[in-house]
Design a protein around this motif. Structure first.
Motif, PDB file in Angstrom:
ATOM      1  N   SER A   1       0.825  -1.178   0.103  1.00 25.07           N
ATOM      2  CA  SER A   1       0.134   0.231   0.053  1.00 25.07           C
ATOM      3  C   SER A   1       0.793   1.299   0.215  1.00 25.07           C
ATOM      4  CB  SER A   1      -0.935   0.017   1.326  1.00 25.07           C
ATOM      5  OG  SER A   1      -1.608  -1.284   1.219  1.00 25.07           O
ATOM      6  N   ASP A   2       0.113   2.219  -0.499  1.00 22.20           N
ATOM      7  CA  ASP A   2       0.945   3.800  -0.355  1.00 22.20           C
ATOM      8  C   ASP A   2       1.019   4.157   1.192  1.00 22.20           C
ATOM      9  OD1 ASP A   2       1.271   3.853  -3.196  1.00 22.20           O
ATOM     10  OD2 ASP A   2      -0.560   4.862  -3.414  1.00 22.20           O
ATOM     11  N   ASP A   3       1.657   5.051   1.520  1.00 20.74           N
ATOM     12  CA  ASP A   3       1.599   5.402   3.002  1.00 20.74           C
ATOM     13  C   ASP A   3       0.036   5.753   3.143  1.00 20.74           C
ATOM     14  OD1 ASP A   3       4.199   5.067   3.447  1.00 20.74           O
ATOM     15  OD2 ASP A   3       4.735   7.065   3.428  1.00 20.74           O
ATOM     16  N   PRO A   4      -0.496   5.281   4.346  1.00 22.20           N
ATOM     17  CA  PRO A   4      -1.907   5.507   4.720  1.00 22.20           C
ATOM     18  C   PRO A   4      -2.100   7.038   4.877  1.00 22.20           C
ATOM     19  CG  PRO A   4      -0.960   3.749   6.020  1.00 22.20           C
ATOM     20  CD  PRO A   4       0.144   4.418   5.334  1.00 22.20           C
ATOM     21  N   GLU A   5      -3.045   7.548   4.583  1.00 26.99           N
ATOM     22  CA  GLU A   5      -3.503   9.071   4.725  1.00 26.99           C
ATOM     23  C   GLU A   5      -3.669   9.524   6.303  1.00 26.99           C
ATOM     24  OE1 GLU A   5      -6.843  10.313   2.665  1.00 26.99           O
ATOM     25  OE2 GLU A   5      -5.906   9.642   0.632  1.00 26.99           O
ATOM     26  N   ASP A   6      -3.052  10.589   6.539  1.00 31.46           N
ATOM     27  CA  ASP A   6      -3.333  10.949   7.938  1.00 31.46           C
ATOM     28  C   ASP A   6      -4.815  11.308   8.282  1.00 31.46           C
ATOM     29  OD1 ASP A   6      -3.651  12.068  10.642  1.00 31.46           O
ATOM     30  OD2 ASP A   6      -1.699  13.667  10.073  1.00 31.46           O
ATOM     31  N   GLU A   7      -5.536  10.579   8.908  1.00 31.38           N
ATOM     32  CA  GLU A   7      -7.064  10.654   9.158  1.00 31.38           C
ATOM     33  C   GLU A   7      -7.327  11.793  10.349  1.00 31.38           C
ATOM     34  OE1 GLU A   7      -9.470   7.051   8.556  1.00 31.38           O
ATOM     35  OE2 GLU A   7      -7.489   6.002   9.040  1.00 31.38           O
ATOM     36  N   GLY A   8      -6.204  12.223  10.823  1.00 30.93           N
ATOM     37  CA  GLY A   8      -6.320  13.160  12.002  1.00 30.93           C
ATOM     38  C   GLY A   8      -6.542  12.671  13.379  1.00 30.93           C
ATOM     39  N   THR A   9      -6.883  13.553  14.153  1.00 28.67           N
ATOM     40  CA  THR A   9      -7.146  12.978  15.514  1.00 28.67           C
ATOM     41  C   THR A   9      -8.427  13.713  16.171  1.00 28.67           C
ATOM     42  OG1 THR A   9      -5.693  14.837  16.377  1.00 28.67           O
ATOM     43  CG2 THR A   9      -4.664  12.742  16.061  1.00 28.67           C
ATOM     44  N   VAL A  10      -8.687  13.205  17.471  1.00 32.61           N
ATOM     45  CA  VAL A  10      -9.820  13.585  17.990  1.00 32.61           C
ATOM     46  C   VAL A  10      -9.156  14.201  19.355  1.00 32.61           C
ATOM     47  CG1 VAL A  10     -11.735  12.574  16.701  1.00 32.61           C
ATOM     48  CG2 VAL A  10     -10.728  11.536  18.801  1.00 32.61           C
ATOM     49  N   THR A  11      -9.847  14.989  20.129  1.00 31.57           N
ATOM     50  CA  THR A  11      -9.171  15.587  21.494  1.00 31.57           C
ATOM     51  C   THR A  11     -10.209  14.906  22.511  1.00 31.57           C
ATOM     52  OG1 THR A  11      -8.797  17.892  20.451  1.00 31.57           O
ATOM     53  CG2 THR A  11      -8.982  17.558  22.768  1.00 31.57           C
ATOM     54  N   TRP A  12      -9.211  14.223  23.557  1.00 26.30           N
ATOM     55  CA  TRP A  12      -9.993  13.536  24.585  1.00 26.30           C
ATOM     56  C   TRP A  12      -9.325  13.832  25.699  1.00 26.30           C
ATOM     57  CZ3 TRP A  12      -7.939   9.268  27.773  1.00 26.30           C
ATOM     58  CH2 TRP A  12      -9.004   8.808  28.623  1.00 26.30           C
ATOM     59  N   VAL A  13     -10.120  14.019  26.786  1.00 24.76           N
ATOM     60  CA  VAL A  13      -9.598  14.423  28.200  1.00 24.76           C
ATOM     61  C   VAL A  13      -9.354  13.083  28.932  1.00 24.76           C
ATOM     62  CG1 VAL A  13     -10.074  15.829  29.963  1.00 24.76           C
ATOM     63  CG2 VAL A  13     -10.456  16.358  27.924  1.00 24.76           C
ATOM     64  N   ASN A  14      -8.394  12.631  29.610  1.00 26.99           N
ATOM     65  CA  ASN A  14      -7.939  11.850  30.372  1.00 26.99           C
ATOM     66  C   ASN A  14      -8.952  11.964  31.661  1.00 26.99           C
ATOM     67  OD1 ASN A  14      -6.812   9.783  32.281  1.00 26.99           O
ATOM     68  ND2 ASN A  14      -5.260   9.578  30.965  1.00 26.99           N
ATOM     69  N   PRO A  15      -9.775  10.895  32.026  1.00 31.45           N
ATOM     70  CA  PRO A  15     -10.800  11.254  33.115  1.00 31.45           C
ATOM     71  C   PRO A  15      -9.973  11.091  34.475  1.00 31.45           C
ATOM     72  CG  PRO A  15     -11.126   9.329  32.117  1.00 31.45           C
ATOM     73  CD  PRO A  15     -10.230   9.831  31.304  1.00 31.45           C
ATOM     74  N   ALA A  16      -8.896  10.374  34.260  1.00 34.10           N
ATOM     75  CA  ALA A  16      -7.966  10.036  35.666  1.00 34.10           C
ATOM     76  C   ALA A  16      -7.094  11.213  35.916  1.00 34.10           C
ATOM     77  CB  ALA A  16      -7.188   8.931  35.368  1.00 34.10           C
ATOM     78  N   THR A  17      -6.437  11.864  34.796  1.00 37.99           N
ATOM     79  CA  THR A  17      -5.362  12.790  35.284  1.00 37.99           C
ATOM     80  C   THR A  17      -5.808  14.306  34.660  1.00 37.99           C
ATOM     81  OG1 THR A  17      -4.316  12.581  32.872  1.00 37.99           O
ATOM     82  CG2 THR A  17      -3.468  10.882  34.625  1.00 37.99           C
ATOM     83  N   GLY A  18      -6.673  14.465  33.930  1.00 33.92           N
ATOM     84  CA  GLY A  18      -7.048  15.778  33.291  1.00 33.92           C
ATOM     85  C   GLY A  18      -6.169  15.967  32.092  1.00 33.92           C
ATOM     86  N   GLU A  19      -5.307  15.308  31.655  1.00 32.27           N
ATOM     87  CA  GLU A  19      -4.661  15.383  30.642  1.00 32.27           C
ATOM     88  C   GLU A  19      -5.322  15.605  29.077  1.00 32.27           C
ATOM     89  OE1 GLU A  19      -0.379  13.774  28.517  1.00 32.27           O
ATOM     90  OE2 GLU A  19      -1.322  12.664  30.139  1.00 32.27           O
TER      91      GLU A  19
END
Length: 422
Positions: A200-218
């Motif tokens: 395969s060709d290099d996979p396309e960057d599908e991006g990210t979603v923001t998530w807040v760690n419920p244990a650390t707040g990070e």
């Protein structure tokens, strides 16, 4: 119970067994994050309960024998119930001090624990095999189960063929989420010709979603299509030392005495630079003794980390462990024999081990002398098999020069005399 590969093989068994050498109690599943699971074993809300060895042992047995979930839960539930880790109960939040009701053990939680550890240990073993065979099978093919349960992104990734060393596998090697059934299969050049596949060709960057760690707040950026906490390759051992550092930093935020346990258990995962003077482990031990000694001393239930020995010093008394600890029993004896000692005295143990004079006492003991007016003598002993180090005695040196010289001379004349000054 969801399906997963149950065929036992040595690499998967050993991967799961190896994680049991570092047991990390935690209050929340997101406390121990992603690759950190490669180097240790944890169960959410296990903090304060002596159940990790029981659960890990049952999982290893299941991995070795191809045990079903029905057998796993039948054998384990009575032990967990006996130890109080079952049902809903009130606990004290370590961050807020407030009481809250949480779910401890349940059939559903055991199913998740079983499923996750079977899949991850399988993936760890598969990756190890694939790396050993990559000269003959230089590619990996992402394979999903194309039914109604498969996630949309995983369906799109199905059939992706990339070199086994491609960076995409660092984050997308399956499983890629809770109960993800995807797999990565080794592929040879002959396979490409036989099935008409293409790299395969290099996979396309599908991006990210923001998530807040419920244990650390990070705030964490999670790749699209991968559940939070799953964007890692469970078999990638090259980053184990780096992950040990991350794990130690995170677990050190736990309340006393869990922090003491975390320091000892995470240290073996660190590179030598982090165990040497000035590294992460010695500095954390110093900080822990300085900031937490008085709280620990009020109710000493776990060993207190006091100093980090060099690799050579540890090896000289047959030890693989590097952190020398004061056991609760030894502290009781210390209080009886040396009630004058304060937290400041115990904090000098690290300096004595790093900067003092070293005298071999016998096959398993070393004496470290911090020879200065406020100096101390620290005796460190290795256990019989060398997997633990303990400070068996700590005392102040006399402030009078003549008495101090006599003390040092007596240490020099140990059963196996011979001093190495540093």
């Amino acid at each position: 119970m969801a399906d997963f590969p149950r065929i036992p093989f040595d690499e998967a068994i050993e991967a799961l067994r190896r994680r049991g050498t570092n047991l990390f109690p935690s209050d929340h599943w997101a406390t121990v994050w992603q690759e950190q699971h490669h180097s240790g074993f944890t169960v959410a809300r296990s903090a304060g309960f002596d159940i990790l060895k029981d659960i890990h042992g049952a999982l290893v047995s299941a991995r070795e024998n191809g045990t079903t979930f029905a057998d796993f839960k039948r054998d384990l539930i009575p032990t967990l119930q006996k130890k109080g880790w079952w049902g809903r109960t009130a606990v004290i939040d370590p961050e807020t001090g407030e009481e809250r009701t949480v779910q401890l053990g349940s059939v559903r939680r055991l199913e998740i624990i079983f499923d996750v550890n079977m899949r991850v240990s399988y993936a760890q073993g598969r990756w190890e095999q694939q790396q050993d065979l990559k000269d003959a099978f230089p590619y990996l093919r992402y394979e999903g189960i194309l039914d109604s349960k498969i996630r949309p992104q995983h369906r799109r990734w199905h059939g992706t063929i990339l070199p086994a060393d491609h960076p995409w596998w660092r984050t997308h090697y399956p499983p890629n989420g809770w109960k993800c059934r995807c797999d990565a299969v080794a592929v040879s050049d002959d396979d490409l010709q036989r099935y008409g596949w293409k790299v395969s060709d290099d996979p396309e960057d599908e991006g990210t979603v923001t998530w807040v760690n419920p244990a650390t707040g990070e705030v964490v950026d999670v790749p699209v299509g991968i559940d939070p906490g799953w964007a890692y390759n469970p078999g990638d051992t090259d980053r184990a030392a780096q992950l040990g550092r991350v794990m130690l930093e995170k677990l050190a935020k736990l309340p006393v005495p869990l922090e003491a346990t975390a320091i000892m258990q995470a240290a073996p995962l660190l590179p030598e630079t982090e165990l040497a003077p000035g590294g992460l482990a010695p500095e954390m031990v110093r900080r822990f003794v300085r900031d937490c000694f008085d709280e620990w001393a009020e109710n000493p239930t776990v060993p207190l980390p006091l100093a980090v020995l060099s690799a050579d010093d540890a090896a000289s008394i047959g030890a693989t462990a590097r952190i020398a600890c004061l056991s609760p029993a030894s502290y009781v004896k210390q209080k009886s024999h040396h009630p004058e000692l304060t937290a400041a005295d115990y904090s000098l143990a690290a300096d004595a081990v790093e900067k003092g004079e070293k005298y071999r006492q016998n096959k398993k003991n070393l004496a470290f002398v911090l020879n200065r007016p406020e100096g101390v003598v620290v005796i460190v002993k290795a256990t019989r098999i060398g997997d633990e180090l303990y400070v068996t005695s700590l005392r102040r040196l006399s402030r009078k020069d003549d008495k101090r010289k006599l003390e040092v001379e007596r240490l020099k004349k140990g059963p196996t005399a011979g001093a190495t000054k540093r």
